[in-house]
Write a protein that holds these residues in place. Structure first.
Motif, PDB file in Angstrom:
ATOM      1  N   PRO A  34     -47.345  30.288  -2.260  1.00 20.57           N
ATOM      2  CA  PRO A  34     -47.538  31.001  -3.556  1.00 20.57           C
ATOM      3  C   PRO A  34     -46.209  31.309  -4.034  1.00 20.57           C
ATOM      4  N   LEU A  35     -45.981  31.187  -5.225  1.00 23.38           N
ATOM      5  CA  LEU A  35     -44.512  31.571  -5.688  1.00 23.38           C
ATOM      6  C   LEU A  35     -43.925  32.775  -5.321  1.00 23.38           C
ATOM      7  N   ASP A  36     -44.808  34.025  -5.280  1.00 27.49           N
ATOM      8  CA  ASP A  36     -44.327  35.212  -5.196  1.00 27.49           C
ATOM      9  C   ASP A  36     -43.740  35.297  -3.476  1.00 27.49           C
ATOM     10  N   LEU A  37     -44.544  34.729  -2.801  1.00 25.88           N
ATOM     11  CA  LEU A  37     -43.799  34.608  -1.009  1.00 25.88           C
ATOM     12  C   LEU A  37     -42.537  34.242  -1.058  1.00 25.88           C
ATOM     13  N   SER A  38     -41.897  33.252  -1.710  1.00 21.31           N
ATOM     14  CA  SER A  38     -40.645  32.677  -1.866  1.00 21.31           C
ATOM     15  C   SER A  38     -39.719  33.520  -2.769  1.00 21.31           C
ATOM     16  N   SER A  39     -40.103  34.075  -3.748  1.00 20.68           N
ATOM     17  CA  SER A  39     -39.354  34.932  -4.872  1.00 20.68           C
ATOM     18  C   SER A  39     -39.010  36.145  -4.173  1.00 20.68           C
ATOM     19  N   TYR A  40     -40.162  36.712  -3.335  1.00 21.70           N
ATOM     20  CA  TYR A  40     -39.744  38.142  -2.739  1.00 21.70           C
ATOM     21  C   TYR A  40     -39.497  38.048  -1.320  1.00 21.70           C
ATOM     22  N   ASN A  41     -38.627  36.930  -0.870  1.00 24.68           N
ATOM     23  CA  ASN A  41     -38.126  36.923   0.448  1.00 24.68           C
ATOM     24  C   ASN A  41     -36.751  37.470   0.569  1.00 24.68           C
ATOM     25  N   LEU A  42     -36.796  38.828   1.133  1.00 25.58           N
ATOM     26  CA  LEU A  42     -35.598  39.563   0.954  1.00 25.58           C
ATOM     27  C   LEU A  42     -34.332  39.012   1.738  1.00 25.58           C
ATOM     28  N   SER A  43     -34.667  38.074   2.678  1.00 22.49           N
ATOM     29  CA  SER A  43     -33.632  37.399   3.382  1.00 22.49           C
ATOM     30  C   SER A  43     -32.615  36.761   2.487  1.00 22.49           C
ATOM     31  N   VAL A  80     -41.973  48.687   6.812  1.00 26.58           N
ATOM     32  CA  VAL A  80     -42.380  48.371   8.240  1.00 26.58           C
ATOM     33  C   VAL A  80     -41.943  46.986   8.258  1.00 26.58           C
ATOM     34  N   PRO A  81     -41.969  46.632   9.685  1.00 23.57           N
ATOM     35  CA  PRO A  81     -41.379  44.775  10.033  1.00 23.57           C
ATOM     36  C   PRO A  81     -42.638  44.040   9.977  1.00 23.57           C
ATOM     37  N   HIS A  82     -42.447  42.810   9.582  1.00 28.28           N
ATOM     38  CA  HIS A  82     -43.645  41.992   9.775  1.00 28.28           C
ATOM     39  C   HIS A  82     -44.255  42.153  11.444  1.00 28.28           C
ATOM     40  N   PRO A  83     -45.326  41.810  11.565  1.00 35.54           N
ATOM     41  CA  PRO A  83     -45.742  42.042  12.887  1.00 35.54           C
ATOM     42  C   PRO A  83     -45.503  41.245  14.103  1.00 35.54           C
ATOM     43  N   GLY A  84     -45.017  40.112  13.650  1.00 37.35           N
ATOM     44  CA  GLY A  84     -44.635  38.844  14.303  1.00 37.35           C
ATOM     45  C   GLY A  84     -43.541  38.386  13.990  1.00 37.35           C
ATOM     46  N   LYS A  85     -42.829  37.061  14.648  1.00 39.09           N
ATOM     47  CA  LYS A  85     -41.876  36.400  14.213  1.00 39.09           C
ATOM     48  C   LYS A  85     -42.289  35.449  12.808  1.00 39.09           C
ATOM     49  N   MET A  86     -41.110  35.253  11.980  1.00 40.50           N
ATOM     50  CA  MET A  86     -41.573  34.690  10.590  1.00 40.50           C
ATOM     51  C   MET A  86     -40.733  33.527  10.884  1.00 40.50           C
ATOM     52  N   PRO A  87     -41.311  32.348   9.701  1.00 44.58           N
ATOM     53  CA  PRO A  87     -40.457  31.118   9.754  1.00 44.58           C
ATOM     54  C   PRO A  87     -39.040  31.395   9.213  1.00 44.58           C
ATOM     55  N   ARG A  88     -38.146  30.880   9.951  1.00 48.16           N
ATOM     56  CA  ARG A  88     -36.692  30.530   9.501  1.00 48.16           C
ATOM     57  C   ARG A  88     -36.486  29.450   8.286  1.00 48.16           C
ATOM     58  N   LEU A  89     -35.747  30.206   7.330  1.00 46.55           N
ATOM     59  CA  LEU A  89     -35.521  29.360   6.304  1.00 46.55           C
ATOM     60  C   LEU A  89     -34.227  29.078   5.838  1.00 46.55           C
ATOM     61  N   PRO A  90     -33.747  28.015   5.214  1.00 45.24           N
ATOM     62  CA  PRO A  90     -32.399  27.847   4.511  1.00 45.24           C
ATOM     63  C   PRO A  90     -32.549  28.676   3.239  1.00 45.24           C
ATOM     64  N   PRO A  91     -31.465  29.249   2.546  1.00 47.95           N
ATOM     65  CA  PRO A  91     -29.897  28.860   2.862  1.00 47.95           C
ATOM     66  C   PRO A  91     -29.474  29.879   4.017  1.00 47.95           C
ATOM     67  N   ALA A  92     -30.215  30.940   4.142  1.00 51.95           N
ATOM     68  CA  ALA A  92     -29.517  32.127   5.170  1.00 51.95           C
ATOM     69  C   ALA A  92     -29.783  31.478   6.509  1.00 51.95           C
ATOM     70  N   ASP A  93     -30.880  30.579   6.747  1.00 46.19           N
ATOM     71  CA  ASP A  93     -31.296  30.393   8.079  1.00 46.19           C
ATOM     72  C   ASP A  93     -31.513  31.690   8.815  1.00 46.19           C
ATOM     73  N   LYS A  94     -32.386  32.588   8.079  1.00 43.71           N
ATOM     74  CA  LYS A  94     -32.848  33.673   8.342  1.00 43.71           C
ATOM     75  C   LYS A  94     -34.654  33.839   8.475  1.00 43.71           C
ATOM     76  N   GLU A  95     -35.133  34.636   9.199  1.00 46.76           N
ATOM     77  CA  GLU A  95     -36.688  34.628   9.135  1.00 46.76           C
ATOM     78  C   GLU A  95     -37.122  35.112   7.985  1.00 46.76           C
ATOM     79  N   MET A  96     -38.148  34.866   7.302  1.00 47.22           N
ATOM     80  CA  MET A  96     -38.736  35.104   5.955  1.00 47.22           C
ATOM     81  C   MET A  96     -38.816  36.760   6.228  1.00 47.22           C
ATOM     82  N   ASN A  97     -38.511  37.416   5.294  1.00 45.26           N
ATOM     83  CA  ASN A  97     -38.760  38.777   4.879  1.00 45.26           C
ATOM     84  C   ASN A  97     -39.438  39.171   3.838  1.00 45.26           C
ATOM     85  N   ILE A  98     -40.541  38.758   3.845  1.00 43.10           N
ATOM     86  CA  ILE A  98     -41.387  38.892   2.734  1.00 43.10           C
ATOM     87  C   ILE A  98     -41.792  40.445   2.230  1.00 43.10           C
ATOM     88  N   LEU A  99     -41.442  40.490   0.874  1.00 42.89           N
ATOM     89  CA  LEU A  99     -41.930  41.940   0.308  1.00 42.89           C
ATOM     90  C   LEU A  99     -43.132  41.697  -0.443  1.00 42.89           C
TER      91      LEU A  99
END
Length: 743
Positions: free
Chosen positions: A260-269, A501-520
């Motif tokens: 869903p577009l907001d999950l990518s748009s609000y990826n704070l990573s 608060v953090p996500h309860p578990g590990k999240m997928p790592r994505l480019p371009p930052a190669d960081k775990e998703m940090n979805i607001l």
């Protein structure tokens, strides 16, 4: 004794204000909610046939359930990722039951006036006069007043809307279906002129085009006569980026995943921290960067659809504008929607005049004005001096109220608060505004010594009023000038001492930052004190977001939907048939394949359809029509055609293909096959093998087995081309068909 609070409006803003006052500052406030409607929900209808609000009850929210929620009430597990408007209304009813039972609820009651009381020259309360639907007038006194009556007070209409016209002229919020739009005027055909090129204009143009397509291509009688004689003409002032409801967090991958577009748009990573405000005044450099990001997300400057909606290099100097629609762009490509740039100057008979070009649009059958909303009616009950202090003017294109601390209050009227007076009122912002007022008033006001230090510091450095007023005349003001969602959440959280608060578990790592998703999401900012029930709701909501992110990035979820969306329109088809039996000649087919969008039909899936139609929505489907010439290797050439019905099931997240009835080729008969997408092996999704999304299917037809293989090649969110191959083996069949579809 608890302080009495009057809340005007029982939509999401009013409900979250009531909840925050009652739960974040227990035993401090006595809350009464007023709403002129006989139901709660505000804009959001309460059931799928509710036409009392400004939103079509079956309209899809353009944000997912992870964003369209408050922090401490999760959606049911079986709810769709993108809820319909009436489902949002039902969510609000659950929220009312969970958190607002202590509030007094006075529905069907309009607030007529709210006059400030004066004690020794100081404002110390409000005398509120109300009138019920039965005409009963009452006066009550309150200590505080919250305006939650909505940024979208009533439709903003140009002067021509009030004239006498021979064709229907309505606001986009009034549109429900073709029959009600055209009424007694339906039949002769013509252009349905949609005026306005921002969010609502794109959305309503796509909706009307979808209804026209369905009226033409569905079995059975049409809701209007001669639907094939109508089209949509969309009048815009500048090009707008049109984003589908699902985008890819890896748009350059050969087999891009979708979310869903907001999950990518609000990826704070993908943001630099601490966050800075990306809205407001847009510099030339910032405009070019944002345009580039949108073009990467779409994989095109939109020229593949039409020159009329191309975002040219010259356009990228201007602040970008964004709209959301799944089918608008392909309807433009197909010609069902045509686009012109300009303003509607006048309407005479069935002819519309545009400015500044002077161009005429003839044969207009109806006009739908997507000209936005004005907020002045939402504060009309306040005295004129206070309205002047707030400086809301109908001529203000931004439709803003001059308020401090991100749209919450004015220092000169400290016992007056606002929740939801925010363009694009993401639910997290409404909740933060409500928490802010609860904290401010529970502490005694902006100058009280008991005000928490972080909040006192935030108020002392706040420049919201100056920024709001300055942007009103700024030619480089952004589409959403009141603030960047993620930045605003950060600012509210810091002032209120609310931790993300953090996500309860590990999240997928994505480019371009190669960081775990940090979805607001709102659930990332829970209240500081939570009951056991609230803790469970926060945990459930966070888990839903985590599960959705992993499913989209690693398990091919939403790919079927992205494929289905992108099939709309006409394709060039080249197909080879190689047969090993002389009874079935080999040869080559050249022709076209059309995917014609329509409302989901009942044929072949009667029980499922009835259940979905009752509890949800049966969705959309395509009538597939293939036509062309088959040239056999023996020299014979003949005309060939075939039809199928293609469907998408949100429940199963699957595309299916159905045979059509022999006696009515507009109707589905029985299932041919379901399409199963093959999850790429680790690493392949990023383009190592250059392949797109592969999918398989199988079908046994009496003694013959059809082994089906698909290959869908995307460029970002859009299908570029795709292949479909059948290997058919049986007692009397042994052949292979290999077809390639291209735009």
């Amino acid at each position: 004794m608890p302080k009495k609070v009057c809340i005007v409006g029982a939509g999401p803003s009013g409900l979250v204000a009531a909840k925050s006052l009652l739960h974040d500052a227990p035993n401090t406030f006595d809350v009464t909610l007023f709403d002129s409607q006989t139901r709660i929900g505000g804009l959001w209808p309460s059931h799928k046939d509710d036409s009392t609000g400004l939103l079509h009850p079956r309209m899809l929210a353009n944000q997912s359930k992870h964003t369209v929620q408050f922090s401490d009430l999760a959606w049911p597990e079986d709810s769709p990722q993108l809820p319909r408007a009436w489902q949002v209304g039902q969510y609000l009813d659950r929220y009312l039951q969970a958190y607002c039972s202590e509030a007094k609820l006075r529905l069907g009651t309009c607030v007529k006036t709210a006059e400030p009381l004066a004690t020794d020259g100081l404002k110390s309360g409000w005398r509120v006069k109300t009138c019920s639907l039965e005409g009963e007038v009452k006066e009550d006194v309150f200590d505080y007043l919250i305006v939650a009556s909505g940024f979208f007070g009533r439709p903003a209409l140009p002067s021509l809307a009030h004239g006498d016209h021979e064709i229907p002229v309505i606001h986009s919020s009034q549109y429900r279906d073709l029959e009600r739009l055209l009424g007694k005027h339906s039949g002769p055909g013509g252009k349905i002129l949609v005026v306005g090129g921002q969010m609502s204009g794109v959305e309503i143009a796509g909706t009307i085009a979808s209804h026209l397509s369905s009226a033409v291509h569905s079995p059975g009688p049409s809701p209007i006569p001669n639907p094939e004689k109508y089209s949509v003409h969309h009048l815009i002032q500048q090009p707008v980026w049109v984003i589908p409801l699902h985008t890819s967090p890896k748009p350059t991958a050969s087999a891009p995943p979708f979310l869903p577009l907001d999950l990518s748009s609000y990826n704070l990573s993908n943001r630099v921290h601490p966050l800075t405000n990306s809205q407001g005044h847009i510099s030339l450099e910032a405009a070019k960067i944002t345009h580039s990001l949108y073009q990467t997300a779409l994989g095109t400057n939109q020229s593949i659809f039409s020159p009329a909606i191309t975002v040219s290099a010259a356009d990228t100097d201007n602040p970008p504008y964004l709209a959301v629609s799944d089918n608008y762009m392909d309807f433009v490509r197909s010609g069902l929607i045509s686009v012109s740039r300009g303003k509607l100057e006048s309407l005479s008979g069935r002819v519309a005049m545009m400015s500044p070009s002077g161009e005429q649009i003839s044969d207009v059958a109806a006009v739908v004005l997507a000209t936005g909303f004005e907020a002045s009616s939402s504060i009309s009950f306040l005295p004129e001096p206070i309205q002047e202090t707030l400086s809301l003017k109908q001529s203000d294109l931004n439709n803003t109220v001059a308020l401090a601390f991100h749209g919450t209050y004015h220092p000169r009227v400290a016992n007056l608060g606002f929740v939801g007076f925010y363009r694009s009122p993401y639910w997290g912002i409404m909740e933060m505004q409500a928490r802010f007022l609860a904290t401010l008033w529970a502490s005694g006001g902006p100058s009280a010594p008991s005000l928490p230090p972080a909040l006192k510091e935030a108020l002392s450095t706040d420049t919201s009023i100056e920024r709001t007023v300055g942007l009103r005349s700024d030619p480089r003001a952004s589409q959403f000038p009141m603030g960047d969602y993620a930045w605003l959440m950060q600012e509210f959280a810091a002032a209120l001492g609310v931790e993300r608060v953090p996500h309860p578990g590990k999240m997928p790592r994505l480019p371009p930052a190669d960081k775990e998703m940090n979805i607001l999401t709102p659930a990332r900012y829970p209240s500081k004190t939570l009951t056991e029930f609230q803790q469970a709701q926060v945990a459930k909501s966070l888990k839903q977001t985590e599960t959705t992110a992993w499913a989209g990035v690693t398990l091919a979820k939403f790919v079927a939907r992205a494929v289905f969306r992108s099939l709309l329109g006409e394709w060039k088809l080249e197909r080879d048939l190689i047969s090993k039996l002389p009874s079935h000649p080999s040869g080559h087919f050249t022709g076209t394949a059309k995917f014609l969008l329509r409302d989901g039909t009942r044929d072949g899936r009667e029980s499922e359809f009835d259940r979905l139609n009752k509890d949800g929505d049966p969705g959309l489907e395509y009538l597939y029509i293939e036509e062309g010439d088959f040239r056999a290797t023996n020299g014979l050439t003949f005309r060939a055609t075939r039809r199928y019905v293609w469907r998408y099931s949100e429940e199963k997240d699957k595309v299916s293909v159905w045979f059509v009835k022999t006696d009515d080729q507009n109707r589905a008969d029985y299932l041919f096959h379901e399409v199963d997408f093959v999850v790429p092996k680790s690493g392949k999704q990023d383009g190592e093998d250059g392949k797109g999304w592969e999918a398989t299917a199988g079908h046994l037809c009496i003694d013959d087995f059809y082994d089906v293989r698909y290959l869908f090649n995307f460029k970002a969110v859009n299908l570029r081309d795709w292949g479909l191959a059948y290997t058919v083996k049986g007692p009397k069949k042994d052949y292979k068909i290999d077809g390639v579809y291209s735009r």
